[in-house]
Design an enzyme around this catalytic site. Structure first.
Site, PDB file in Angstrom:
ATOM      1  CG  ASP A 108      -2.756   6.182   3.240  1.00  5.29           C
ATOM      2  OD1 ASP A 108      -3.547   7.015   2.755  1.00  5.29           O
ATOM      3  OD2 ASP A 108      -1.514   6.296   3.144  1.00  5.29           O
ATOM      4  NE  ARG A 112      -1.122   2.362   4.180  1.00  3.05           N
ATOM      5  CZ  ARG A 112      -1.646   1.771   3.114  1.00  3.05           C
ATOM      6  NH1 ARG A 112      -1.010   1.790   1.964  1.00  3.05           N
ATOM      7  NH2 ARG A 112      -2.812   1.138   3.192  1.00  3.05           N
ATOM      8  NE  ARG A 139       5.288   2.208  -0.614  1.00  2.00           N
ATOM      9  CZ  ARG A 139       4.078   2.691  -0.328  1.00  2.00           C
ATOM     10  NH1 ARG A 139       3.211   1.942   0.298  1.00  2.00           N
ATOM     11  NH2 ARG A 139       3.751   3.918  -0.680  1.00  2.00           N
ATOM     12  CG  HIS A 150       1.349  -1.288  -3.604  1.00  2.00           C
ATOM     13  ND1 HIS A 150       0.420  -0.565  -2.874  1.00  2.00           N
ATOM     14  CD2 HIS A 150       2.282  -1.694  -2.716  1.00  2.00           C
ATOM     15  CE1 HIS A 150       0.797  -0.525  -1.608  1.00  2.00           C
ATOM     16  NE2 HIS A 150       1.927  -1.206  -1.488  1.00  2.00           N
ATOM     17  CB  CYS A 178      -6.050   0.860  -3.528  1.00  2.00           C
ATOM     18  SG  CYS A 178      -4.473   0.933  -4.392  1.00  2.00           S
TER      19      CYS A 178
END
Length: 265
Positions: free
Chosen positions: A63, A88, A133, A162, A256
């Site tokens: 990612d 991540r 998040r 997000h 993103c």
């Protein structure tokens, strides 16, 4: 005005775990197609006159292509990311190291936050997402470090985990957003702050149409977000549709993949 973006080529992209509703490891992803689609996005930025810098991808961090999550850069200062999921986790230090090696002042965060995934910067304010998040205390930490007012907004739909999946700045003073992604109080704040905002349909939000990048004139947007594109054109924006369908399998779109590097201002 040309912008400066940081991107990461998806050399190691795959969908091997599920940390949001978009991810289905059983169906996997086509890395080569993801690379081609990402290259199309990079080319779109360069054709618009924007500068694109690259961070080296790291094997085992599929990612990392989603560079927006790696940091928040405002006024030449870098507020680092601390990821909510361990898969991540190493991305945060990798992005912070990239900036530190180039002489940027950096802050390693004390609180969980996922960079521009949940911090979106306008001329006079930073909009900050929480609910899935980013811890709300990170909003306070960012405000103290960056010296910019930070407005907290609560996300309520796990598909829009997000802030940058549910809202994007059109320019320095207006936004586009999907109302149903926000709590009632946060929606009231958005309506008060942005009475002339562009409101997205459920269909366009459902193809991550709001995970878009605007330079104030041109909007780079997922090609499937057809109604939103028409409204943007009606408002006078130039629309540049891109196909990032493979990266969407991990819950990502144009924004993103794009971390804006904002210099001193």
């Amino acid at each position: 005005m040309p912008k400066h973006f940081l991107m990461c080529r998806p050399d190691y992209f795959t969908v091997e775990y599920a940390i949001n509703p978009w991810m289905h490891p059983e169906t996997g992803a086509d890395r080569d197609l993801a690379v081609r689609q990402w290259e199309g996005l990079k080319s779109a930025y360069e054709e618009l006159g924007h500068e694109v810098s690259l961070i080296e991808p790291i094997d085992g961090l599929p990612d990392m292509v989603f560079a927006a999550n790696g940091a928040l850069v405002v006024g030449g200062r870098v507020y680092g990311a601390r990821f909510a999921y361990p898969q991540r986790g190493p991305e945060g230090p990798a992005y912070l190291r990239w900036f530190a090696e180039r002489g940027y002042p950096v802050l390693e965060p004390s609180h969980v936050n996922e960079g521009e995934g949940d911090f979106l910067t306008l001329d006079d304010v930073v909009l900050a997402g929480t609910g899935f998040r980013t811890d709300v205390v990170a909003h306070q930490e960012a405000q103290e470090y960056l010296g910019r007012p930070v407005v907290s907004l609560t996300l309520v739909d796990p598909r829009f985990y997000h802030l940058d999946t549910a809202l994007f700045p059109l320019d320095g003073h207006n936004v586009a957003y999907y109302p149903a992604a926000f709590s009632p109080g946060s929606l009231a704040v958005l309506r008060r702050m942005f009475p002339d905002a562009v409101l997205a349909t459920a269909e366009d939000a459902g193809v991550l149409g709001l995970n878009a990048v605007s330079d104030g004139t041109n909007v780079v947007i997922n090609a499937e977000a057809s109604t939103l594109q028409l409204e943007l054109k009606r408002r006078g924006y130039e629309v540049i549709p891109v196909d990032l369908s493979e990266l969407r399998k991990a819950g990502g779109g144009p924004k993103c993949c794009t971390l804006e590097i904002r210099g001193e201002n």
